[in-house]
Design a protein around this motif. Sequence first.
Motif, PDB file in Angstrom:
ATOM      1  N   GLY A   1      -2.730  -3.230  -2.681  1.00  0.00           N
ATOM      2  CA  GLY A   1      -3.890  -3.259  -1.799  1.00  0.00           C
ATOM      3  C   GLY A   1      -3.571  -3.965  -0.500  1.00  0.00           C
TER       4      GLY A   1
ATOM      5  N   CYS B   1       0.839  -1.201   0.000  1.00  0.00           N
ATOM      6  CA  CYS B   1       0.000   0.000   0.000  1.00  0.00           C
ATOM      7  C   CYS B   1       0.875   1.253   0.000  1.00  0.00           C
TER       8      CYS B   1
ATOM      9  N   ASN C   1      -8.548   3.242   0.610  1.00  0.00           N
ATOM     10  CA  ASN C   1      -8.059   2.046   1.292  1.00  0.00           C
ATOM     11  C   ASN C   1      -7.929   2.236   2.806  1.00  0.00           C
TER      12      ASN C   1
END
Length: 242
Positions: A219, A73, A103
């Motif tokens: 992610g 991330c 996120n």
Amino acid sequence: MAITMPIEAAQGMAQSDDLALLGLLQLVSPALPIGAFAFSQGLESAFELGWVKDEASLGDWLTGVLDDGLTRCELPVLARLQQAWADEDAEAIAQWDGWLAANRETAELAAEDSRLGASLSRLLGSLNLLPEGPSRESPALPPGAGYVTVFAWAAQVRGVAPRQAMLGFSWAWLENQLAVACKALPLGHTAAQRLVERLRPALVAAVDEALVLEDDELGPALPGLALASALHETQYSRLFRS
């Protein structure tokens, strides 16, 4: 015959590298007045729940957050954002800033990102280091830019290479998490240094991996951290804002 660089040019390059290093140290220093010390990123809740209770379990928790969080991330997106700033690509900057915001799985994590971003923006403004913008040739910070986006700009304007910026960012994360543990677990300072020794190679490995990930591989996958952060919002007694 060996080709040598003129002394003045070599000295200029060395000075530039030195200033970039000092600029990075300034960015990752605990003394940077942006309030990072106020956030635990769910770690305080993990203490309360008994998920993290000693040096060994803290090391496991941090390793997991690094592997399944920062590596997939913040770190790869930091590199992309720094490149976007170098390319003066306002569209890419806004895209990745929005991706990071999407996120953040809890109100606390979202608030941490936005508040640190706002604090760092104010600090850079006071130092006359904000991007000029707004134009395609000279992008401005996106409205409400998050911490990683502002950090990427600061690293770029300081001349910090992306890999070093990523190492510095991950180091600041580790140092802050260990400071949280020393205050709330409690964790002794010697134990914290043992964890630094344990995790230093992992920080390098995280940056190596983050640099080769494709966009569709990004992610975070941290359900435990998200749950801890959500529970922290209603935790009765706490030292940290998240």
